[in-house]
Scaffold this active site. Structure first.
Site, PDB file in Angstrom:
ATOM      1  CD  GLU A 399       2.533  -4.978  -0.107  1.00 24.68           C
ATOM      2  OE1 GLU A 399       2.394  -6.082   0.894  1.00 24.68           O
ATOM      3  OE2 GLU A 399       2.290  -3.848   0.358  1.00 24.68           O
ATOM      4  CD  GLU A 515       0.752   0.985  -2.009  1.00 25.68           C
ATOM      5  OE1 GLU A 515       1.259   1.028  -0.853  1.00 25.68           O
ATOM      6  OE2 GLU A 515       0.402  -0.010  -2.631  1.00 25.68           O
TER       7      GLU A 515
END
Length: 595
Positions: A399, A515
């Site tokens: 991220e 995810e």
């Protein structure tokens, strides 16, 4: 002490007040916790001593030995030897996503012995060296579960020897704090024998033959199980658990159970997700994020993980705050256990994550700016080097993109501003990837991000970043698309997703769904989103795997933070009862389809 191979049947010793059976010696293990210099602080194997025939009576006074012949090699901060188990301080804490707070996360021996108890029982622990710093032994009636950067405390009794006194905290599972706390005694010696006895719902405590006091058990062992944890206060050298024994009282029953590893499930069900994906003309990996405590304690969860998935991602155990809780002290026990489980079940490991702006131990966040590059690269080198040759892929950087709209304005790169970016700018990504490639040349290296499934400034900034990285020769092999769908008006457009996959393939990059989870208010709509994304991945040559962020809502990371009782989310493919939702059948259909 040693680990039982997967093909050896589990055996248990059932102890009653009339006859006590011996315990089974297990074989094979790996050390788990290392210092930066390679010195071992994780558990090692002592010489195995003789054991009693499991069918023969044992000493009804001393009880069953819980140290000798059992696995303490996967117990964080522990070193097992002929004189017992040395407990060293780790100071493990879980911080909130914004870096504040600090919830204690003391180790639990998930892969060693635990007890099944009926009626009254007694535990005897011989403690050595408790005067140097606080020593803690924790007895869990229910294992705590670590969700997304918080730990739900369940029923347990924590025994602390602090400044010569016994501090007892009883957790009843209704809140993070203990329901009952009490302090007993004074002047306890450096070395002494601590005895806990349960009589009904009352716990009593002795130091040798000296009574210290009693208090309500508050249902701590209502589950009829006892798991073991231990810890030591920072600032000292730790302490030693010289002996640990259990025996029944007043007609009770105590059974010693060693944690099972399930048998290989690769070929068990031809309709499983992993089998259908492997049977495609271009085989595809199907993965999930795995939680350690349920894997040890919940057989149905273990069966789902091993039977349905071919790629395992450690959900929490390899995040920085878990794997390096103190400077230079690496705790690999959780990661080692998951890698061993994957290997035993024919799963490849996609490891998560080396560099992240969140999930950092406080000491990393507080590192002076001029030392952050050294800290980051040594962490990458230590962790990736430990798992060299044992994991297939790494999320090297997780991220990197900002969540602030202003970071996508004119002249802005869109990068998230955190300790690594502030110290090194965009070059922190280059340095992290180069360190990972050096540490494990054969692992595939990924950057992992959310929100890449839609067009817009975030995607544009990310694609520009990736192009710059490739131009600089950064050893980036692929991109993980998290594909979270958490809002009712949110969705993944398959055409847009396929276009983004193609854009990265043109740069020579693999992609993976890393995810995915989908809000479940409408289960048919949920099933459709899971299946559409699976179909795009299956039909895209550069997509290597399709992964969900968890298996079941029972342990899903979208559970409400700090909720007692747990308030589970509904985003995963199996419900809280571990029953398949329509999404399972829909994804099976997408994987089975030709093309």
């Amino acid at each position: 002490m040693s680990v039982k191979p997967a093909d050896v049947p589990i055996r248990v010793a059932t102890l009653t007040s009339l006859a006590l059976a011996g315990v089974l010696v297990l074989i094979g293990c790996e050390p788990g916790v290392e210092n930066r210099d390679g010195a071992t602080t994780g558990a090692t194997r002592p010489a195995a001593g003789p054991t009693t025939d499991p069918a023969a009576p044992a000493d009804p006074v001393r009880g069953a030995d819980l140290l000798g012949g059992h696995d303490w090699s996967h117990f964080a901060g522990a070193t097992a030897g002929a004189d017992g188990v040395r407990i060293r301080p780790l100071g493990r804490m879980i911080v909130k996503q914004d870096g504040t707070g600090g919830q204690p996360n003391p180790p639990v021996n998930l892969h060693g012995p635990h007890l099944e108890v009926g009626g009254d029982f007694e535990l005897t622990a011989e403690l050595r060296g408790t005067a140097h710093a606080a020593a803690y032994l924790q007895l869990y009636g229910e294992l705590p579960v670590v969700y997304d950067e918080w730990r739900q405390e369940r029923r347990s009794v924590r025994l602390g020897v602090v400044d010569g006194r016994l501090e007892v905290a009883v957790f009843d599972g209704t809140k993070a704090a203990p329901a009952v706390t009490r302090t007993f005694g004074s002047g306890l010696p450096d070395d002494f024998t601590l005895v806990l006895a349960r009589h009904g719902d009352v716990l009593s405590f002795r130091a040798g033959d000296t009574a210290l006091g009693e208090l309500p058990a508050s249902g701590a062992f209502a589950s009829s199980q006892v798991w073991f944890g231990a810890d030591a206060a920072l600032g000292g050298q730790g302490w030693r658990l010289a002996a640990l024994r259990a025996r029944p009282l007043d007609g009770g029953e105590v059974t010693v159970v060693d944690t099972a590893r399930p048998t290989d499930r690769r070929a068990a069900d031809p309709d499983s997700l992993r089998a259908l994906a492997a049977a495609r003309p271009r085989p595809l990996g199907v993965g999930t994020a795995v939680a350690s405590a349920p894997l040890a304690a919940d057989p149905a969860y273990r069966e789902l993980v091993a039977g349905q998935f071919s790629v395992l991602t450690p959900e929490n155990d390899l995040k920085p705050q878990f794997v390096q809780p103190q400077p230079g002290v690496f705790d690999f026990t959780g990661g080692d256990s998951l890698v061993e489980f994957a290997d035993a079940n024919g799963m490849r490991v996609h490891a998560h994550t080396l560099v992240f702006g969140e999930a950092l131990p406080r000491w990393m966040r507080e590192t002076p700016t001029e030392r952050r590059e050294e800290v980051m690269t040594s962490h990458v080198t230590g962790v990736a080097g430990h798992f060299k040759g044992r994991v297939a892929e790494w999320d090297v950087v997780n991220e990197p993109m900002s969540v602030q709209d202003e970071d996508y304005g004119p002249g802005r790169s869109g990068l998230r501003r955190h300790v690594w970016q502030q110290a090194m700018g965009e070059q922190y990504i280059d340095k992290a990837f180069r360190a990972a490639r050096t540490a494990d040349p054969d692992a595939k290296l990924y950057v992992n991000e959310f929100g890449l499934e839609s067009d817009g400034p975030r995607w544009d900034a990310f694609l520009a970043l990736v192009k710059r990285l490739k131009q600089r020769g950064v050893p980036l092999d692929g991109v993980g698309f998290q594909a979270h769908v958490h809002e009712t008006d949110d969705h993944v457009d398959p055409a847009v997703l396929a276009g983004h996959f193609r854009a990265l393939a043109e740069l020579g990059l693999s992609v993976r769904i890393s995810e995915i989870d989908v809000h479940g208010e409408d289960r048919e709509a949920q099933a459709g989103q899971f299946a559409l994304v699976a179909k795009v991945c299956a039909q895209t040559p550069s997509c290597t795997s399709y992964g969900t962020w968890g298996v079941t809502d029972r342990y899903g990371s979208t559970a409400a933070h700090d909720s007692y009782p747990i308030a589970p989310g509904d985003e995963l493919m199996w419900d809280t009862g571990l029953k398949p939702k329509p999404a399972v059948a829909a994804v099976r259909g997408a994987l089975a389809a030709a093309g």
